[in-house]
Design a protein around this motif. Structure first.
Motif, PDB file in Angstrom:
ATOM      1  N   GLN B  33      -8.442   2.340   2.045  1.00  0.00           N
ATOM      2  CA  GLN B  33      -7.188   2.052   2.731  1.00  0.00           C
ATOM      3  C   GLN B  33      -6.788   3.245   3.596  1.00  0.00           C
ATOM      4  O   GLN B  33      -7.072   4.388   3.253  1.00  0.00           O
ATOM      5  CB  GLN B  33      -6.086   1.768   1.688  1.00  0.00           C
ATOM      6  CG  GLN B  33      -6.446   0.658   0.721  1.00  0.00           C
ATOM      7  CD  GLN B  33      -5.367   0.385  -0.301  1.00  0.00           C
ATOM      8  OE1 GLN B  33      -4.187   0.644  -0.060  1.00  0.00           O
ATOM      9  NE2 GLN B  33      -5.761  -0.148  -1.450  1.00  0.00           N
ATOM     10  N   TYR B  35      -3.416   5.043   5.485  1.00  0.00           N
ATOM     11  CA  TYR B  35      -1.966   5.137   5.474  1.00  0.00           C
ATOM     12  C   TYR B  35      -1.511   6.116   6.547  1.00  0.00           C
ATOM     13  O   TYR B  35      -2.232   7.047   6.911  1.00  0.00           O
ATOM     14  CB  TYR B  35      -1.464   5.639   4.111  1.00  0.00           C
ATOM     15  CG  TYR B  35      -1.596   4.643   2.988  1.00  0.00           C
ATOM     16  CD1 TYR B  35      -2.818   4.454   2.344  1.00  0.00           C
ATOM     17  CD2 TYR B  35      -0.507   3.882   2.573  1.00  0.00           C
ATOM     18  CE1 TYR B  35      -2.939   3.538   1.319  1.00  0.00           C
ATOM     19  CE2 TYR B  35      -0.626   2.955   1.544  1.00  0.00           C
ATOM     20  CZ  TYR B  35      -1.848   2.791   0.925  1.00  0.00           C
ATOM     21  OH  TYR B  35      -1.974   1.875  -0.088  1.00  0.00           O
ATOM     22  N   GLN B  37       1.830   8.708   7.569  1.00  0.00           N
ATOM     23  CA  GLN B  37       3.024   9.365   7.069  1.00  0.00           C
ATOM     24  C   GLN B  37       3.680  10.142   8.186  1.00  0.00           C
ATOM     25  O   GLN B  37       3.095  11.088   8.724  1.00  0.00           O
ATOM     26  CB  GLN B  37       2.687  10.321   5.914  1.00  0.00           C
ATOM     27  CG  GLN B  37       3.914  10.996   5.323  1.00  0.00           C
ATOM     28  CD  GLN B  37       3.575  12.003   4.248  1.00  0.00           C
ATOM     29  OE1 GLN B  37       2.540  12.653   4.298  1.00  0.00           O
ATOM     30  NE2 GLN B  37       4.447  12.130   3.253  1.00  0.00           N
ATOM     31  N   GLY B  42       7.872   8.705   3.421  1.00  0.00           N
ATOM     32  CA  GLY B  42       6.938   7.944   2.609  1.00  0.00           C
ATOM     33  C   GLY B  42       5.760   7.438   3.419  1.00  0.00           C
ATOM     34  O   GLY B  42       5.830   7.307   4.630  1.00  0.00           O
ATOM     35  N   LEU B  43       4.670   7.177   2.720  1.00  0.00           N
ATOM     36  CA  LEU B  43       3.486   6.667   3.386  1.00  0.00           C
ATOM     37  C   LEU B  43       3.634   5.185   3.679  1.00  0.00           C
ATOM     38  O   LEU B  43       4.248   4.443   2.906  1.00  0.00           O
ATOM     39  CB  LEU B  43       2.243   6.882   2.513  1.00  0.00           C
ATOM     40  CG  LEU B  43       1.640   8.270   2.550  1.00  0.00           C
ATOM     41  CD1 LEU B  43       2.490   9.267   1.783  1.00  0.00           C
ATOM     42  CD2 LEU B  43       0.220   8.253   2.001  1.00  0.00           C
ATOM     43  N   HIS B  45       1.366   1.752   4.607  1.00  0.00           N
ATOM     44  CA  HIS B  45       0.026   1.188   4.626  1.00  0.00           C
ATOM     45  C   HIS B  45      -0.309   0.650   6.009  1.00  0.00           C
ATOM     46  O   HIS B  45       0.497  -0.057   6.626  1.00  0.00           O
ATOM     47  CB  HIS B  45      -0.046   0.057   3.601  1.00  0.00           C
ATOM     48  CG  HIS B  45      -1.380  -0.581   3.507  1.00  0.00           C
ATOM     49  ND1 HIS B  45      -1.723  -1.720   4.207  1.00  0.00           N
ATOM     50  CD2 HIS B  45      -2.492  -0.240   2.807  1.00  0.00           C
ATOM     51  CE1 HIS B  45      -2.964  -2.056   3.928  1.00  0.00           C
ATOM     52  NE2 HIS B  45      -3.450  -1.175   3.094  1.00  0.00           N
ATOM     53  N   PHE B  88      -3.894   9.286   6.309  1.00  0.00           N
ATOM     54  CA  PHE B  88      -4.631   9.506   5.067  1.00  0.00           C
ATOM     55  C   PHE B  88      -5.542   8.320   4.774  1.00  0.00           C
ATOM     56  O   PHE B  88      -5.138   7.172   4.962  1.00  0.00           O
ATOM     57  CB  PHE B  88      -3.665   9.646   3.886  1.00  0.00           C
ATOM     58  CG  PHE B  88      -2.781  10.851   3.948  1.00  0.00           C
ATOM     59  CD1 PHE B  88      -1.573  10.804   4.619  1.00  0.00           C
ATOM     60  CD2 PHE B  88      -3.154  12.028   3.317  1.00  0.00           C
ATOM     61  CE1 PHE B  88      -0.743  11.914   4.674  1.00  0.00           C
ATOM     62  CE2 PHE B  88      -2.332  13.142   3.365  1.00  0.00           C
ATOM     63  CZ  PHE B  88      -1.130  13.077   4.055  1.00  0.00           C
ATOM     64  N   LEU B  99      -5.705   4.761  -6.739  1.00  0.00           N
ATOM     65  CA  LEU B  99      -6.136   5.215  -5.432  1.00  0.00           C
ATOM     66  C   LEU B  99      -6.257   6.724  -5.443  1.00  0.00           C
ATOM     67  O   LEU B  99      -5.431   7.410  -6.032  1.00  0.00           O
ATOM     68  CB  LEU B  99      -5.115   4.821  -4.360  1.00  0.00           C
ATOM     69  CG  LEU B  99      -5.083   3.368  -3.909  1.00  0.00           C
ATOM     70  CD1 LEU B  99      -4.018   3.194  -2.830  1.00  0.00           C
ATOM     71  CD2 LEU B  99      -6.433   2.921  -3.388  1.00  0.00           C
ATOM     72  N   PHE B 101      -6.365   9.830  -2.780  1.00  0.00           N
ATOM     73  CA  PHE B 101      -6.059  10.141  -1.393  1.00  0.00           C
ATOM     74  C   PHE B 101      -6.769  11.402  -0.938  1.00  0.00           C
ATOM     75  O   PHE B 101      -6.968  12.346  -1.709  1.00  0.00           O
ATOM     76  CB  PHE B 101      -4.554  10.351  -1.224  1.00  0.00           C
ATOM     77  CG  PHE B 101      -3.762   9.088  -1.250  1.00  0.00           C
ATOM     78  CD1 PHE B 101      -3.434   8.475  -2.447  1.00  0.00           C
ATOM     79  CD2 PHE B 101      -3.338   8.495  -0.071  1.00  0.00           C
ATOM     80  CE1 PHE B 101      -2.714   7.294  -2.482  1.00  0.00           C
ATOM     81  CE2 PHE B 101      -2.608   7.317  -0.094  1.00  0.00           C
ATOM     82  CZ  PHE B 101      -2.296   6.721  -1.291  1.00  0.00           C
ATOM     83  N   GLY B 102      -7.101  11.412   0.348  1.00  0.00           N
ATOM     84  CA  GLY B 102      -7.598  12.629   0.965  1.00  0.00           C
ATOM     85  C   GLY B 102      -6.437  13.512   1.379  1.00  0.00           C
ATOM     86  O   GLY B 102      -5.269  13.184   1.151  1.00  0.00           O
ATOM     87  N   SER B 103      -6.771  14.630   2.019  1.00  0.00           N
ATOM     88  CA  SER B 103      -5.725  15.587   2.387  1.00  0.00           C
ATOM     89  C   SER B 103      -5.140  15.328   3.775  1.00  0.00           C
ATOM     90  O   SER B 103      -4.191  15.994   4.165  1.00  0.00           O
ATOM     91  CB  SER B 103      -6.253  17.014   2.304  1.00  0.00           C
ATOM     92  OG  SER B 103      -7.451  17.122   3.038  1.00  0.00           O
TER      93      SER B 103
END
Lengths: 117, 111
Positions: B33, B35, B37, B42-43, B45, B88, B99, B101-103
């Motif tokens: 997925q 996202y 931000q 907030g993130l 989708h 992300f 999930l 998440f990457g950085s």
């Protein structure tokens, strides 16, 4: 309006003073989760809940507690906050992954910026 | 760690140009997925692509997934200043039911 709400949005506290960050969703989602976001580290999951009375540790659960007594609420509790818990916290919710085995899109709250001095 | 790694960490482009961000991961996934931000918020989708899909479109977004290379890319076409945000990728893997998440990639679109 479908949403995830968090309170408070900003909080400055001192080491050792217990605090609770509330999270509520109005989408009847079974799955709820807490993340913390730190610069350069992305989002890391603290705890998640598959449904009422079902919670499980994420990647960084130390120093945190959660409860899921009602479907819509998933509070995050810091019994004795420490400066290394200064962070931006997000609550999220989604449909349950149990039936399909897949994680669905997450709906995020606006975030709570916590500073522990 | 299963954490996705985005590349580049930061990207600055002119309005109207295309922006491409990449995500690599380490183990097999159920889905991936993306996202967005906006600063400190907030993130949101953007798009979900399943492991058996290779490409997906949503408006100006195009996502590809190459499971053999364990990588995904997000293309934003005809970028706008309002696209300025962090992006992300997040992987759903194994039976962990969470999930990862990457950085993130910080995208700046200059007017």
């Amino acid at each position: 309006e479908a949403q995830v709400t968090q309170n408070p949005r900003y909080l400055i506290t001192v080491t050792g003073k217990k605090l609770t960050v509330t999270c509520s969703q109005n989408m009847n989602h079974e799955y709820m989760s807490w993340y913390r976001q730190d610069p350069g580290l992305g989002l890391r999951q603290i705890y998640y809940s598959m449904n009422v009375e079902v919670t499980d540790k994420g990647d960084v659960p130390e120093g945190y507690k959660v409860s899921r007594k009602e479907k819509r609420n998933f509070p995050l509790i810091l019994e004795s906050p420490s400066p290394n818990q200064t962070s931006l916290y997000f609550c999220a919710s989604s449909l349950s992954p149990l039936a399909s085995g897949r994680v669905y899109e997450q709906y995020f709250g606006p975030g709570t910026r916590l500073t522990v001095t | 760690s299963q954490q996705g790694e985005e590349d580049p960490q930061a990207l600055s482009i002119q309005e109207g140009e295309n922006a491409t961000m990449n995500c690599s991961y380490k183990t097999s996934i159920n889905n991936l997925q993306w996202y967005r931000q906006n600063s400190g918020r907030g993130l949101v989708h953007l798009i979900l692509i399943r492991s058996n899909e290779r490409e997906k479109h949503s408006g100006r977004l195009r996502v590809t997934l190459d499971t053999s290379k364990k990588s995904s890319s997000l293309l934003i076409t005809a970028s706008r200043a309002a696209d300025t945000a962090s992006y992300f990728c997040a992987t759903d893997w194994g039976s962990a039911r969470q999930l990862t998440f990457g950085s993130g990639t910080q995208l700046t679109v200059l007017p």
